[in-house]
Scaffold this motif. Structure first.
Motif, short mmCIF file in Angstrom:
data_model
loop_
_atom_site.label_atom_id
_atom_site.label_comp_id
_atom_site.label_asym_id
_atom_site.label_seq_id
_atom_site.Cartn_x
_atom_site.Cartn_y
_atom_site.Cartn_z
N LEU A 43 0.82 -1.20 0.00
CA LEU A 43 0.00 0.00 0.00
C LEU A 43 0.86 1.26 0.00
N LEU A 44 0.52 2.20 -0.86
CA LEU A 44 1.17 3.50 -0.89
C LEU A 44 0.18 4.55 -0.41
N LEU A 45 0.46 5.16 0.73
CA LEU A 45 -0.39 6.23 1.24
C LEU A 45 0.08 7.55 0.64
N GLN A 46 -0.76 8.16 -0.16
CA GLN A 46 -0.38 9.40 -0.81
C GLN A 46 -0.57 10.59 0.12
N GLY A 47 0.27 11.59 -0.04
CA GLY A 47 0.18 12.79 0.78
C GLY A 47 0.84 12.66 2.13
N THR A 48 1.82 11.77 2.28
CA THR A 48 2.53 11.60 3.55
C THR A 48 3.96 12.11 3.41
N ASP A 49 4.72 12.01 4.51
CA ASP A 49 6.13 12.41 4.51
C ASP A 49 7.06 11.30 4.02
N GLU A 50 6.52 10.18 3.59
CA GLU A 50 7.36 9.08 3.15
C GLU A 50 8.25 9.50 1.99
N GLY A 51 7.72 10.30 1.06
CA GLY A 51 8.51 10.70 -0.08
C GLY A 51 9.74 11.48 0.30
N LEU A 52 9.63 12.31 1.33
CA LEU A 52 10.78 13.07 1.83
C LEU A 52 11.92 12.14 2.22
N LEU A 53 11.60 11.10 2.95
CA LEU A 53 12.62 10.18 3.46
C LEU A 53 13.14 9.24 2.38
N VAL A 54 12.24 8.76 1.53
CA VAL A 54 12.64 7.80 0.50
C VAL A 54 13.46 8.49 -0.58
N SER A 55 13.03 9.67 -1.03
CA SER A 55 13.81 10.37 -2.05
C SER A 55 15.17 10.77 -1.51
N GLY A 56 15.23 11.10 -0.21
CA GLY A 56 16.53 11.37 0.41
C GLY A 56 17.40 10.14 0.47
N ALA A 57 16.79 8.98 0.75
CA ALA A 57 17.55 7.73 0.78
C ALA A 57 18.11 7.39 -0.60
N VAL A 58 17.34 7.71 -1.65
CA VAL A 58 17.83 7.49 -3.01
C VAL A 58 19.07 8.34 -3.26
N ARG A 59 19.05 9.57 -2.78
CA ARG A 59 20.19 10.46 -2.96
C ARG A 59 21.42 9.91 -2.23
N ALA B 30 21.93 6.71 -1.56
CA ALA B 30 22.35 5.53 -2.31
C ALA B 30 23.16 5.90 -3.56
N HIS B 31 22.90 7.09 -4.10
CA HIS B 31 23.62 7.56 -5.28
C HIS B 31 24.89 8.32 -4.93
N GLY B 32 25.24 8.36 -3.64
CA GLY B 32 26.50 8.95 -3.24
C GLY B 32 26.42 10.33 -2.61
N GLN B 33 25.23 10.92 -2.52
CA GLN B 33 25.12 12.22 -1.88
C GLN B 33 25.18 12.07 -0.36
N ARG C 110 24.74 18.01 3.57
CA ARG C 110 25.64 18.73 2.67
C ARG C 110 25.01 18.91 1.30
N ASP C 111 24.49 17.81 0.73
CA ASP C 111 23.92 17.84 -0.62
C ASP C 111 22.41 18.01 -0.62
N PHE C 112 21.76 17.65 0.45
CA PHE C 112 20.32 17.91 0.61
C PHE C 112 20.06 18.07 2.09
N ILE C 113 19.03 18.82 2.42
CA ILE C 113 18.80 19.18 3.81
C ILE C 113 17.36 18.88 4.20
N GLU C 114 17.20 18.20 5.31
CA GLU C 114 15.90 17.90 5.89
C GLU C 114 15.98 18.08 7.39
N LYS D 31 20.96 -0.13 -1.63
CA LYS D 31 22.27 -0.61 -2.06
C LYS D 31 22.27 -2.13 -2.24
N LEU D 32 21.56 -2.82 -1.36
CA LEU D 32 21.56 -4.29 -1.40
C LEU D 32 20.62 -4.84 -2.46
#
Length: 531
Positions: free
Chosen positions: A42-58, A60-63, A67-71, A86-87
């Motif tokens: 289930l994906l709950l739309q309109g939550t803060d999950e995107g903030l954390l997941v998109s940051g985790a992607v950054r 995983a890509h080496g950011q 320093r490179d993004f701020i929350e 990564k796994l």
């Protein structure tokens, strides 16, 4: 030979008894997994999950966080989820595997800690927590979910240490409290202080040595020190201190002022009593379903009262440990007093409350627990039925289950390429993850009176320099969302707007869905307007 044979026959019952100890946990894990798995899709739309997941992607890509993004959230969840990316790759399945481990782990720990002190109703605290967890913060990736998992694991290590007195358990308890601090700073710090206070009391009673305190303090400070050393090595320590300490100290408390237990009626009761054919036939059902939330809201008053009435039951050291650590978890979530945060601060307090009530020999106490169990089971069952009504939707990171289709995501999938820069304003960060696109700015969301003027100016500068092609602008966000979650935020005057004039002059609307404007950059914008 007879002696040897006797030893083997003596060990067999012991081994069987040892294995039988784990059977309840295996059964619990199996049943809990069957319940949790439908929620994981289930994906709950309109939550803060995107903030954390998109940051985790950054990450995983080496950011590097801060320093490179701020929350404003701690770095823990970003790196915890990034480990799974990564796994297993940057996919929805990898993200939900992380959530499943945290959720199932929390359930097992609640069951273990409840069995330690409760002779009856050992499932009830976990059932209450599972029923009330569902909402804006679960089933989603959340630093509240993750911090509770690591905090309860720390408390469990301390409980087991009472039996075995192995220094490794003390080391683990301190290190896990340090990890909790990385997820949610107040929770980890208060938990650490609670553990030290409990060990100090045990030392006065000759049940713990001073070296025990040193082991917990050393492992805790070691984790914090290694974390700070990592960010220092990445030239991000100053940014980390600003994001997680200076900015929250100056701004965060003011924007999170809400009435106590806000959301019980707005988010739950009002939805349950929606008239069917003009008749409020659901009021009786809603009255049953609302009981677990009212119970959680009443804990700060109810628990001290029944604790005083049953003070003879507090002789065991685990009880004091639960009081201290449970109070630490509750206080760490009280910065925002809505019902969601109260639930996430209540795990150990729920166990204590059930413990005291089941210790009472009055029939009224047993009836109260039965009503709690029935209402929690009904609420948990309703949550499962709601989750099962979601339908699948294909995305670039895998299939998710949603309650309604999303034309914005459909547009992004057909008009952008994976890895392309887009900008979502003021706040829809989950689209970055689902569309496999990138945020060119350091900020996942922008709100006036929340972010600084320099933050807004930086976003405009980045959009201008990177010439970002598409911007998704939710024009109804300020009227629809902010009054619900940040009612104390002040709205700016028209002459104080910064991003809006830039978007109007440099972008043209190509699509619109219920107030969400999809803007495409003009081919030859007047660059002077960006200054």
């Amino acid at each position: 030979m007879n002696v040897v044979a006797h030893d083997h026959t003596a060990q067999a019952p012991t081994q069987k008894a040892y294995l039988r100890r784990y059977v309840p946990y295996l059964v619990f894990a199996f049943c809990a997994s069957l319940y949790l798995l439908p929620f994981m899709r289930l994906l709950l739309q309109g939550t803060d999950e995107g903030l954390l997941v998109s940051g985790a992607v950054r990450v995983a890509h080496g950011q590097v966080f801060a320093r490179d993004f701020i929350e404003m959230a701690g770095p823990g969840t970003f790196y915890w989820v990034a480990l799974f990316f990564k796994l297993f790759g940057v996919t929805f399945v990898a993200e939900r595997l992380c959530l499943f481990i945290s959720s199932l782990g929390t359930g097992l720990l609640m069951y273990f800690l409840a069995r330690r002190i409760c002779s009856r109703y050992q499932f009830l605290p976990c059932l209450l927590l599972a029923a009330t967890y569902f909402g804006m913060l679960w089933p989603t990736i959340s630093h509240h979910v993750d911090s509770n998992f690591f905090a309860l694991l720390s408390v469990a290590c301390m409980v087991v240490w009472q039996d075995r007195h192995k220094y490794g358990l003390l080391f683990a308890a301190g290190a896990l409290a340090g990890a909790t601090t990385c997820f949610l700073q107040p929770k980890g710090v208060l938990l650490f202080l609670a553990l030290l206070l409990w060990l100090g009391i045990q030392n006065q009673q000759r049940s713990a040595s001073w070296s025990s305190l040193g082991m917990v303090a050393g492992s805790y400070l070691g984790v914090i020190g290694l974390t700070l050393a990592y960010f220092w090595s990445q030239s991000a320590l100053k940014d980390l201190i600003y994001a997680n300490f200076l900015w929250p100290y100056r701004h965060y408390g003011a924007v999170n002022v809400v009435p106590y237990a806000r959301g019980i009626f707005r988010d739950y009761w009002n939805h349950w009593i929606t008239p069917v054919h003009g008749i409020h036939w659901t009021i009786g059902i809603a009255a049953v379903l609302i009981i677990p939330f009212l119970f959680v809201a009443a804990l700060p008053v109810l628990l001290p009262i029944i604790g005083i009435l049953n003070r003879r039951c507090t002789a065991r050291p685990e009880i004091l440990l639960y009081w201290l650590c449970g109070g630490a978890l509750w206080l760490s979530e009280i910065h925002r007093k809505d019902i969601t945060h109260l639930v996430f601060g209540s795990p150990l307090l729920l166990i204590l409350c059930v413990f005291y009530i089941q210790k009472s020999r009055r029939k009224a106490a047993d009836y109260a627990l039965q009503i709690l169990a029935i209402s929690a089971a009904c609420l948990a069952g309703l949550n499962l039925c709601v989750a099962l009504t979601a339908h699948p939707m294909a995305t670039r990171v895998g299939t998710v289950a949603v309650f309604k289709s999303d034309p914005v995501l459909t547009f992004l999938d057909t008009h952008t390429k994976p890895g392309e820069d887009i900008y979502l304003y003021p706040y829809s960060p989950m689209y970055y993850f689902l569309s496999d696109t990138m945020n060119p700015t350091r900020f996942s969301g922008m709100w006036y009176s929340y972010n600084t003027v320099s933050d807004f100016q930086e976003v405009v500068r980045v959009l201008d320099q990177r010439r970002v092609k598409y911007v998704v602008w939710d024009t109804g966000f300020d009227d629809r969302v902010l009054p619900l979650f940040f009612p104390s935020l002040k709205r700016p005057r028209v002459d104080q707007l910064i991003i809006e004039p830039y978007l109007e002059s440099h972008y043209t609307q190509v699509e619109s869905y219920n107030g969400v404007r999809i803007m495409e950059r003009n081919s030859s914008p007047d660059s002077s307007a960006a200054r």
